[in-house]
Structure formats: structure tokens, C-alpha cells
Design a protein around this motif. Structure first.
Motif, mmCIF file in Angstrom:
data_model
loop_
_atom_site.group_PDB
_atom_site.id
_atom_site.type_symbol
_atom_site.label_atom_id
_atom_site.label_comp_id
_atom_site.label_asym_id
_atom_site.label_seq_id
_atom_site.Cartn_x
_atom_site.Cartn_y
_atom_site.Cartn_z
ATOM 1 N N LEU A 98 0.796 -1.235 0.000
ATOM 2 C CA LEU A 98 0.000 0.000 0.000
ATOM 3 C C LEU A 98 0.827 1.284 0.000
ATOM 4 N N PRO A 99 1.882 1.438 0.808
ATOM 5 C CA PRO A 99 2.646 2.704 0.740
ATOM 6 C C PRO A 99 3.238 2.942 -0.644
ATOM 7 N N TRP A 100 3.812 1.910 -1.229
ATOM 8 C CA TRP A 100 4.379 2.020 -2.577
ATOM 9 C C TRP A 100 3.289 2.357 -3.577
ATOM 10 N N LEU A 101 2.158 1.662 -3.475
ATOM 11 C CA LEU A 101 1.050 1.854 -4.413
ATOM 12 C C LEU A 101 0.447 3.247 -4.275
ATOM 13 N N ARG A 102 0.275 3.725 -3.046
ATOM 14 C CA ARG A 102 -0.271 5.067 -2.825
ATOM 15 C C ARG A 102 0.607 6.110 -3.526
ATOM 16 N N ASP A 103 1.926 5.961 -3.392
ATOM 17 C CA ASP A 103 2.862 6.886 -4.031
ATOM 18 C C ASP A 103 2.705 6.865 -5.551
ATOM 19 N N ARG A 104 2.585 5.680 -6.142
ATOM 20 C CA ARG A 104 2.437 5.569 -7.598
ATOM 21 C C ARG A 104 1.115 6.185 -8.068
ATOM 22 N N LEU A 105 0.050 5.958 -7.309
ATOM 23 C CA LEU A 105 -1.252 6.519 -7.700
ATOM 24 C C LEU A 105 -1.253 8.045 -7.603
ATOM 25 N N ILE A 106 -0.587 8.584 -6.605
ATOM 26 C CA ILE A 106 -0.469 10.046 -6.487
ATOM 27 C C ILE A 106 0.299 10.595 -7.695
ATOM 28 N N GLN A 107 1.378 9.908 -8.081
ATOM 29 C CA GLN A 107 2.139 10.328 -9.261
ATOM 30 C C GLN A 107 1.269 10.286 -10.514
ATOM 31 N N LEU A 108 0.482 9.222 -10.655
ATOM 32 C CA LEU A 108 -0.400 9.104 -11.824
ATOM 33 C C LEU A 108 -1.402 10.242 -11.889
ATOM 34 N N ARG A 109 -1.998 10.580 -10.767
ATOM 35 C CA ARG A 109 -2.964 11.692 -10.734
ATOM 36 C C ARG A 109 -2.302 13.002 -11.145
ATOM 37 N N LYS A 110 -1.100 13.236 -10.627
ATOM 38 C CA LYS A 110 -0.375 14.466 -10.950
ATOM 39 C C LYS A 110 -0.081 14.533 -12.446
ATOM 40 N N ILE A 111 0.406 13.427 -12.993
ATOM 41 C CA ILE A 111 0.722 13.394 -14.420
ATOM 42 C C ILE A 111 -0.550 13.576 -15.253
ATOM 43 N N LYS A 112 -1.637 12.943 -14.834
ATOM 44 C CA LYS A 112 -2.904 13.080 -15.561
ATOM 45 C C LYS A 112 -3.339 14.546 -15.615
ATOM 46 N N ASN A 113 -3.225 15.248 -14.490
ATOM 47 C CA ASN A 113 -3.575 16.669 -14.469
ATOM 48 C C ASN A 113 -2.665 17.476 -15.388
ATOM 49 N N GLU A 114 -1.375 17.143 -15.391
ATOM 50 C CA GLU A 114 -0.434 17.850 -16.259
ATOM 51 C C GLU A 114 -0.723 17.565 -17.735
ATOM 52 N N ILE A 115 -1.079 16.328 -18.047
ATOM 53 C CA ILE A 115 -1.414 15.973 -19.433
ATOM 54 C C ILE A 115 -2.633 16.765 -19.903
ATOM 55 N N GLU A 116 -3.632 16.885 -19.043
ATOM 56 C CA GLU A 116 -4.828 17.642 -19.420
ATOM 57 C C GLU A 116 -4.476 19.094 -19.727
ATOM 58 N N LEU A 117 -3.566 19.664 -18.959
ATOM 59 C CA LEU A 117 -3.114 21.038 -19.210
ATOM 60 C C LEU A 117 -2.359 21.118 -20.539
ATOM 61 N N LEU A 118 -1.506 20.125 -20.799
ATOM 62 C CA LEU A 118 -0.742 20.106 -22.041
ATOM 63 C C LEU A 118 -1.656 19.978 -23.256
ATOM 64 N N LEU A 119 -2.713 19.211 -23.123
ATOM 65 C CA LEU A 119 -3.667 19.081 -24.224
ATOM 66 C C LEU A 119 -4.299 20.422 -24.559
ATOM 67 N N VAL A 120 -4.632 21.173 -23.533
ATOM 68 C CA VAL A 120 -5.224 22.497 -23.737
ATOM 69 C C VAL A 120 -4.226 23.424 -24.432
ATOM 70 N N GLN B 92 6.106 12.899 -23.541
ATOM 71 C CA GLN B 92 6.936 12.590 -22.378
ATOM 72 C C GLN B 92 6.068 12.170 -21.191
ATOM 73 N N TYR B 93 5.010 12.912 -20.934
ATOM 74 C CA TYR B 93 4.122 12.579 -19.815
ATOM 75 C C TYR B 93 3.376 11.263 -20.069
ATOM 76 N N ALA B 94 3.010 11.030 -21.323
ATOM 77 C CA ALA B 94 2.348 9.768 -21.647
ATOM 78 C C ALA B 94 3.296 8.600 -21.387
ATOM 79 N N SER B 95 4.555 8.776 -21.692
ATOM 80 C CA SER B 95 5.560 7.749 -21.447
ATOM 81 C C SER B 95 5.722 7.495 -19.943
ATOM 82 N N GLU B 96 5.731 8.560 -19.152
ATOM 83 C CA GLU B 96 5.833 8.422 -17.697
ATOM 84 C C GLU B 96 4.607 7.700 -17.132
ATOM 85 N N THR B 97 3.444 8.022 -17.660
ATOM 86 C CA THR B 97 2.204 7.369 -17.216
ATOM 87 C C THR B 97 2.270 5.877 -17.508
#
Length: 121
Positions: free
Chosen positions: A15-37, A46-51
Motif C-alpha cells: 500500500l505505501p508504494w502503491l499510494r505513491d504511484r497513484l499520487i504520481q499518476l494523478r499528478k501526471i494526468k492533471n499535467e497531461i490535461e493542461l498540455l492538451l489544452v 513525455q508525460y504519456a511515457s511516464e504514465t
């Protein structure tokens, strides 16, 4: 290491490892949405590759990622001699729910301690 199924302790340890990865995914998803705009195609790649890298890490452990937005995952398990999942969301402190494979999220049941959970040990 990929597990064909999890016992409760093995899933909880991740769970600690997974929580960290999910937080990273959410952050990247928000950044991707901004990049799309903004139309920044290079950064979007680059962000898609990280995701993809993070999702692949999660899947390589045998964990099933159900919903990035709510941080929902399932851990395959054998409960009461049937294929099932431990069901966990990022806003939950511990794994306290489970469901059979054919029930899905709506079929979540609270763990009581009386379940017969197949152990990895």
C-alpha cells in the motif's frame, strides 16, 4: 515480482508504494490535461511515457488498476475457495473490502476476519 493472487498481508505491504504511484499518476494526468489544452505535443509524449511506466510497474506486481481518478485498485485473491479481489481506494487507510470477481465494486463487502483467504505462505 508478480503474484498470481495476494493474501491480505502481502497486499497491505504494497500500500505505501502503491499510494505513491497513484499520487504520481494523478499528478501526471492533471499535467497531461493542461498540455492538451496548450497543444504541447512534445511534453505530452513525455508525460504519456511516464504514465505508461507507472501503470506498467503497478501491473507487473499483479495489481489491477481500475480507476486512476479515484485511485481504485484490485488485488486478485482466493477467498472462500473462489476467485476474488481485495478492493482498495487511495483514500482508505487499509484494505477493508473485498468482492468476488463477478460482483465488481458494487459488490464490495467489508472484511470480517471470518473469510477463508488462501495464503501465500
Amino acid at each position: 515480482m508478480e503474484y498470481p493472487y495476494f493474501d491480505l498481508e502481502t497486499a497491505k505491504q504494497l500500500l505505501p508504494w502503491l499510494r505513491d504511484r497513484l499520487i504520481q499518476l494523478r499528478k501526471i494526468k492533471n499535467e497531461i490535461e493542461l498540455l492538451l489544452v496548450n497543444g504541447d505535443k512534445y511534453a505530452l509524449q513525455q508525460y504519456a511515457s511516464e504514465t505508461k511506466k507507472i501503470i506498467d510497474e503497478i501491473i507487473s506486481k499483479g495489481i489491477i488498476l481500475r480507476d486512476i481518478d479515484i485511485g481504485l485498485v484490485d488485488f486478485p485473491a482466493i477467498i472462500n475457495n473462489k476467485p476474488a479481489f481485495f478492493c482498495w481506494k487511495i483514500d482508505e487507510d487499509e484494505i477493508t473490502y473485498w468482492h468476488y470477481m463477478d460482483e465488481g465494486f458494487r459488490g464490495r463487502k467489508r472484511l470480517t476476519g471470518y473469510e477463508d483467504i488462501l495464503s501465500l505462505r
